[in-house]
Design an enzyme around this catalytic site. Structure first.
Site, mmCIF file in Angstrom:
data_model
loop_
_atom_site.group_PDB
_atom_site.id
_atom_site.type_symbol
_atom_site.label_atom_id
_atom_site.label_comp_id
_atom_site.label_asym_id
_atom_site.label_seq_id
_atom_site.Cartn_x
_atom_site.Cartn_y
_atom_site.Cartn_z
ATOM 1 N N ASP A 23 0.859 -1.182 0.000
ATOM 2 C CA ASP A 23 0.000 0.000 0.000
ATOM 3 C C ASP A 23 0.896 1.233 0.000
ATOM 4 O O ASP A 23 2.126 1.105 -0.055
ATOM 5 C CB ASP A 23 -0.918 0.005 1.237
ATOM 6 C CG ASP A 23 -0.153 0.179 2.541
ATOM 7 O OD1 ASP A 23 1.086 0.256 2.527
ATOM 8 O OD2 ASP A 23 -0.811 0.244 3.596
ATOM 9 N N ASP B 184 -3.267 4.879 2.535
ATOM 10 C CA ASP B 184 -3.616 5.296 3.902
ATOM 11 C C ASP B 184 -3.137 6.719 4.128
ATOM 12 O O ASP B 184 -1.964 7.017 3.900
ATOM 13 C CB ASP B 184 -2.893 4.413 4.936
ATOM 14 C CG ASP B 184 -3.701 3.190 5.306
ATOM 15 O OD1 ASP B 184 -4.838 3.046 4.811
ATOM 16 O OD2 ASP B 184 -3.195 2.379 6.095
ATOM 17 N N ASP C 12 1.458 4.799 2.220
ATOM 18 C CA ASP C 12 1.080 5.478 3.461
ATOM 19 C C ASP C 12 1.626 6.903 3.457
ATOM 20 O O ASP C 12 2.788 7.124 3.141
ATOM 21 C CB ASP C 12 1.681 4.731 4.662
ATOM 22 C CG ASP C 12 1.445 3.225 4.610
ATOM 23 O OD1 ASP C 12 0.297 2.801 4.766
ATOM 24 O OD2 ASP C 12 2.424 2.471 4.394
HETATM 25 N N1 DCT Z 1 2.571 -0.287 11.829
HETATM 26 C C1 DCT Z 1 2.867 -0.810 13.085
HETATM 27 N N2 DCT Z 1 2.061 -1.744 13.640
HETATM 28 C C2 DCT Z 1 0.990 -2.187 12.968
HETATM 29 C C3 DCT Z 1 0.678 -1.683 11.697
HETATM 30 C C4 DCT Z 1 1.502 -0.726 11.140
HETATM 31 O O1 DCT Z 1 3.835 -0.435 13.702
HETATM 32 N N3 DCT Z 1 0.228 -3.125 13.530
HETATM 33 C C5 DCT Z 1 3.452 0.699 11.238
HETATM 34 C C6 DCT Z 1 4.708 0.092 10.733
HETATM 35 C C7 DCT Z 1 4.678 0.245 9.267
HETATM 36 C C8 DCT Z 1 3.620 1.285 9.007
HETATM 37 O O2 DCT Z 1 2.814 1.334 10.148
HETATM 38 C C9 DCT Z 1 2.837 1.015 7.781
HETATM 39 O O3 DCT Z 1 2.244 -0.275 7.812
HETATM 40 P P1 DCT Z 1 2.222 -1.207 6.537
HETATM 41 O O4 DCT Z 1 1.821 -0.443 5.329
HETATM 42 O O5 DCT Z 1 1.415 -2.406 6.884
HETATM 43 O O6 DCT Z 1 3.736 -1.670 6.465
HETATM 44 P P2 DCT Z 1 4.852 -1.359 5.404
HETATM 45 O O7 DCT Z 1 6.133 -1.531 6.125
HETATM 46 O O8 DCT Z 1 4.599 -0.050 4.747
HETATM 47 O O9 DCT Z 1 4.694 -2.557 4.401
HETATM 48 P P3 DCT Z 1 4.320 -2.507 2.851
HETATM 49 O O10 DCT Z 1 5.576 -2.059 2.182
HETATM 50 O O11 DCT Z 1 3.943 -3.890 2.489
HETATM 51 O O12 DCT Z 1 3.193 -1.544 2.683
HETATM 52 MG MG MG Z 2 2.809 0.343 3.648
#
Ligand code: DCT
Ligand code: MG
Length: 425
Positions: free
Chosen positions: A232, A349, A234
């Site tokens: 995704d 997000d 963010d």
């Molecule tokens: N986060 C966290 N705990 C969670 C969910 C999210 O600490 N339960 C934090 C860490 C990463 C950030 O929010 C964004 O989450 P993701 O988009 O799920 O992770 P990402 O590292 O960006 O992975 P991806 O590259 O797959 O989007």
């Molecule tokens: Mg992410």
């Protein structure tokens, strides 16, 4: 090396088993003497973990077991596998024999067994059995739908639903997120490339600035850590004047929607109040920022190919394997159709933080998930502090510790500063 006289004597006496045993023992001694000694601190937030991983075969095996445990809501097990995986990711070289692992933290018995099997045979039978299991495959397919978590997937599987077709045929009531998730299933399960994230960033920035001039928009999550792709995109938004950011997202979402950029969105208000929430509830990793979960419609230039794996291979698999992600029949997407489309769906997000909490939000949302978890564990266990994406509270001093940058937060916690590109635990 083998003692020649003992060897010839043993051969003459017909003691091949002893020879073999001794061979083994010596091999082990040689291995141990040659073993690389890695020194790795035990919390992931004390380590520098780049995207360069010298042990992918091992970490992928452990990651699959961690994922399976997560899908089955076996949290303790999942964390144990994630910690072992992260230790191996942090090593500067490939592990070639078990002796290399001596003295490393976080490697439990189960993880060691998996590592041992992979080092010996190239694969672990437990990993392969899990990968092929009906339950794992069904959990993967169902939780691949945006809006479907492990609990819902488990409930459906118990009702005999393990494919998208079965789900559609079942007449289950889906909420709006799940309906959108099913409709854009294929797109949302394709990795998002950095260039796509940047293109979305341009659109978001323009709209945010039109609503709130002076706002600051930061790409967070995996892309901030330098990952080339993500599941995704963010973004964290703030404004230098505290309070100006309140209520920003409903306006941004409605503008994006009116301009045709949103296929789905759900906006929640900021529900965090230091005075009400208090430090006791801060240890939870759930934050309460104003937030917009959306599915973004990203226009692609003609001729732009999609990121990630070629679609043709995934379609062949889905025809032969009843469990693999199939496009919901009769819904919008079919291979040819979607390839001819000028757009793709992307999970986006948006998170808004007041400037006074910005450093905490930035740190908390940059990840990786394990790095964040370990940082909170370090704060609690080693420093008697409580860290969240909103604040840092010192339990002994009974006060909040303010920070204007990530560097200050690391310093409060007595940790060496680790930049985002080295937080890929
Ligand atoms: N986060 C966290 N705990 C969670 C969910 C999210 O600490 N339960 C934090 C860490 C990463 C950030 O929010 C964004 O989450 P993701 O988009 O799920 O992770 P990402 O590292 O960006 O992975 P991806 O590259 O797959 O989007
Ligand atoms: Mg992410």
């Amino acid at each position: 090396l083998l003692d020649i006289s003992w060897y010839t004597e043993s051969m003459r006496a017909g003691r091949p088993v002893e020879i073999l045993e001794r061979h083994k023992l010596q091999e082990q001694q040689i291995n141990e003497a040659a073993a690389v000694v890695f020194s790795v601190p035990s919390y992931a937030c004390q380590r520098r973990t780049t995207l360069q991983n010298h042990n992918t075969v091992l970490t992928e095996a452990l990651s699959l077991l961690a994922e399976n445990a997560e899908l089955n809501e076996e949290d303790g097990r999942a964390i144990a596998f994630r910690r072992s995986e992260a230790v191996l990711k942090a090593l500067p070289k490939a592990v070639t024999n078990l002796a290399d692992l001596r003295g490393l933290p976080c490697l439990g018995e189960h993880s060691l067994k998996i590592i041992k099997d992979v080092l010996k045979d190239g694969v672990s039978s437990e990993v392969e059995t899990t990968r092929q299991s009906d339950r794992y495959k069904a959990l993967k397919v169902l939780t691949g739908i945006f809006g479907v978590g492990a609990k819902t997937a488990d409930r459906w599987i118990k009702m005999g639903i393990s494919t998208l077709h079965q789900l559609q045929a079942s007449g289950q009531t889906l909420n709006q997120a799940q309906q959108a998730g099913l409709e854009h299933y294929e797109d949302l399960n394709q990795p998002v490339a950095k260039a796509e994230a940047d293109a979305i960033g341009d659109v978001v920035q323009k709209v945010v600035l039109s609503v709130l001039p002076g706002a600051l928009i930061t790409l967070i999550g995996g892309f901030r850590r330098g990952k080339p792709t993500g599941h995704d995109v963010d973004f964290l938004i703030t404004h230098p004047e505290e309070g100006r950011e309140v209520g920003l997202l409903p306006k941004v979402a409605s503008l994006l929607k009116s301009q045709g950029f949103l296929l789905y969105q759900k906006t929640t208000r900021n529900s965090y109040l230091e005075s009400d929430d208090g430090p006791a509830r801060l240890s939870s990793n759930m934050d309460r920022f104003e937030r917009c979960f959306s599915i973004f419609k990203l226009e692609m230039n003609p001729g732009t190919t999609r990121s990630g794996t070629p679609r043709s291979s995934s379609r062949t698999e889905s025809q032969s394997d009843d469990h693999s992600p199939q496009t919901p029949g009769g819904v919008h997407e079919n291979g040819l159709e979607s390839r001819r489309r000028s757009w793709r769906a992307v999970r986006v997000d948006l998170v808004v933080s007041p400037i006074s909490q910005f450093a905490f939000a930035l740190l908390g949302w940059t990840g990786s998930k394990l790095f964040e978890r370990e940082m909170r564990r370090w704060a609690g266990h080693e420093k008697a502090m409580s860290l969240s994406s909103h604040a840092l509270y010192d339990t002994k001093q009974r006060r909040y510790l303010r920070a204007a940058s990530e560097e200050e937060i690391f310093a409060h916690l007595g940790l060496e500063y680790i930049p985002p590109s080295q937080r890929n635990a």
